[in-house]
Scaffold this motif. Structure first.
Motif, PDB file in Angstrom:
ATOM      1  N   VAL A 111      72.517  66.094   4.961  1.00 17.77           N
ATOM      2  CA  VAL A 111      72.552  64.675   5.251  1.00 17.77           C
ATOM      3  C   VAL A 111      73.487  64.485   6.392  1.00 17.77           C
ATOM      4  O   VAL A 111      74.855  64.289   6.264  1.00 17.77           O
ATOM      5  CB  VAL A 111      73.007  63.749   4.099  1.00 17.77           C
ATOM      6  CG1 VAL A 111      72.969  62.350   4.519  1.00 17.77           C
ATOM      7  CG2 VAL A 111      72.161  63.887   2.625  1.00 17.77           C
ATOM      8  N   ILE A 243      68.122  58.013   4.642  1.00 22.34           N
ATOM      9  CA  ILE A 243      68.760  59.105   4.779  1.00 22.34           C
ATOM     10  C   ILE A 243      68.032  60.321   5.330  1.00 22.34           C
ATOM     11  O   ILE A 243      67.919  61.096   5.928  1.00 22.34           O
ATOM     12  CB  ILE A 243      69.681  59.514   3.500  1.00 22.34           C
ATOM     13  CG1 ILE A 243      70.944  58.418   3.463  1.00 22.34           C
ATOM     14  CG2 ILE A 243      70.182  60.861   3.947  1.00 22.34           C
ATOM     15  CD1 ILE A 243      71.611  58.668   2.161  1.00 22.34           C
ATOM     16  N   GLY A 263      68.116  56.082  11.003  1.00 21.67           N
ATOM     17  CA  GLY A 263      68.527  55.687   9.706  1.00 21.67           C
ATOM     18  C   GLY A 263      69.111  54.104   9.547  1.00 21.67           C
ATOM     19  O   GLY A 263      68.612  53.488   8.775  1.00 21.67           O
TER      20      GLY A 263
END
Length: 436
Positions: A111, A243, A263
């Motif tokens: 991430v 994400i 995002g």
């Protein structure tokens, strides 16, 4: 000229240790370098400002990642993680520290929000840290490990950028190598960071320690709120989709800005974050990451002065003149130069191109293999990133741990991370250069 880098870095380090604001310390070091190189004060300032654009891409990506992190926090999904950590790990210091290091590792490869998660995740845990009498220096070392070790060893996410920078730097100077080979060359130096993490958690900072109000030199900037019960819902699922989309775009394009924008756009398109909250989300993102972004800009200007005045080249030329033909001695001196340069610039990513141009010819002449050369360049770039007052790997942990004004950037983050990561990185990188 060869002393310009050393003296200017010492100026920055000493001022920082005396608790002078890091931006002022970097500017003072940059002006010192310019004046020692024979530039006027005005010319030094002009060169500093001209070089600030070198990190403009990084600064903008940090601000956008900050806004993305704030939008993620808005959904309450981070509260679920915080509540889980509190429920499962209360009273278990070692497991808490390892879990924090693990979460930080995810921010580099899986991430890719980098340091933007820290001001969201850490402040709600500060009260728990105080109740457990946890040494915040251990938390800082755990966070810095997660911010550095993954990109040093794994060519994915931020790690892909790091390893591709090594590859391009070596190829531009006549040595062909692949990202797979650079990853292999960095396994040994990266292992040194694992050793440093274990020493910090299990030995150095194992004892109880009470955080002192005002130790950070500032008032509380974020008031840690009491944890509230949040259950997983549709918004959280859509947040995870956003994400993943940001991760995929970042990997495909190799661009952090594109990933962060993706995002953010998905968060608004899915109505996870209302459009009317757009201004406040971006403003909070700028507030959270703006200082760090500006420090990176000033540090880039400092690096520009060192490069344009020829100070780094002079340091390497003097070093190479006394190296001889002993590979062990050559590797030691090159790593020492890398440590000094990266401490000053504060960015391993920004240091690699400079170091590669200087190190590759020396390594070729000395007979180092491509793997050994990559290990020297990668380790030299990573050295000093932990421990530098201007590095995002130290600024990030401080931004979360000093939310209540109880954590000092230099003594509680920079010094501990310098000791526990630069020393083993240096030793393991030196060994890698000799045996590869």
């Amino acid at each position: 000229m060869e002393w310009v880098v050393v003296v200017s870095v010492l100026v920055m380090t000493i001022l920082s240790l005396l608790r002078v604001n890091v931006i002022i310390a970097i500017i003072a070091a940059a002006l010192t370098a310019g004046l020692m190189a024979g530039l006027s004060l005005v010319d030094s300032i002009d060169l500093l400002v001209a070089g600030m654009g070198g990190q403009a891409n990084t600064a903008l990506s940090y601000i956008l990642l900050g806004a993305f992190a704030v939008s993620i926090s808005y959904t309450g999904i981070t509260t679920i993680l915080v509540n889980y950590l509190i429920r499962v790990l209360t009273g278990k210091k070692t497991m808490m520290l390892l879990a924090i290091a693990g979460v930080a590792c995810l921010s580099q490869n899986l991430v890719p929000v980098h340091i933007a998660f820290i001001p969201i995740l850490i402040p709600p845990l500060l009260k728990l840290f105080d109740n457990m009498r946890m040494d915040r220096r251990a938390v800082a070392t755990a966070l810095t490990f997660g911010l550095k070790a993954p990109y040093v060893m794994i060519p994915a996410g931020f790690g892909l950028i790091f390893h591709e920078t090594i590859v391009s730097g070596m190829e531009e100077n006549g040595v062909a190598i692949t990202t797979g080979e650079t990853a292999l060359s960095m396994l040994i130096p990266g292992s040194g960071m694992i050793v440093g993490l274990f020493i910090a958690i299990f030995i150095t900072y194992r004892k109880d320690r009470d955080a002192i109000l005002g130790a950070g030199g500032t008032e509380a900037t974020i008031i840690p709120s009491e944890s509230t019960k949040v259950t997983f819902n549709k918004k959280h699922m859509l947040t995870i989709v956003a994400i993943v989309a940001a991760l995929v775009v970042q990997i495909i394009t190799g661009n952090l800005i594109a990933g962060a924008l993706t995002g953010l756009v998905f968060m608004f398109l899915f109505l996870v974050v209302p459009f009317k909250k757009g201004d406040s989300i971006v403003s909070e993102g700028v507030g959270m990451m703006g200082t760090i972004a500006f420090v990176m800009l000033v540090a880039s200007g400092f690096g520009n002065i060192l490069k344009e005045t020829g100070a780094v080249n002079a340091l390497v030329e003097v070093s190479s003149g006394i190296l001889g033909d002993n590979k062990a001695v050559i590797a030691f001196i090159l790593l020492l130069v890398g440590l000094i340069v990266t401490l000053g610039i504060g960015s391993s990513f920004g240091t690699i191109p400079i170091i590669a141009a200087l190190f590759v010819p020396i390594c070729i002449a000395a007979g180092f293999s491509p793997l050994a050369t990559a290990a020297l360049i990668g380790t030299s770039g990573a050295l000093g990133d932990a421990g530098s007052p201007a590095s995002d790997s130290t600024l990030g942990p401080t931004s979360g741990l000093n939310a209540d004004g109880k954590h000092n950037h230099i003594w509680d983050t920079c010094v501990p991370t310098f000791i526990h990561y630069n020393i083993p990185l240096f030793i393991f990188g030196w060994v890698a250069a000799i045996i590869l």
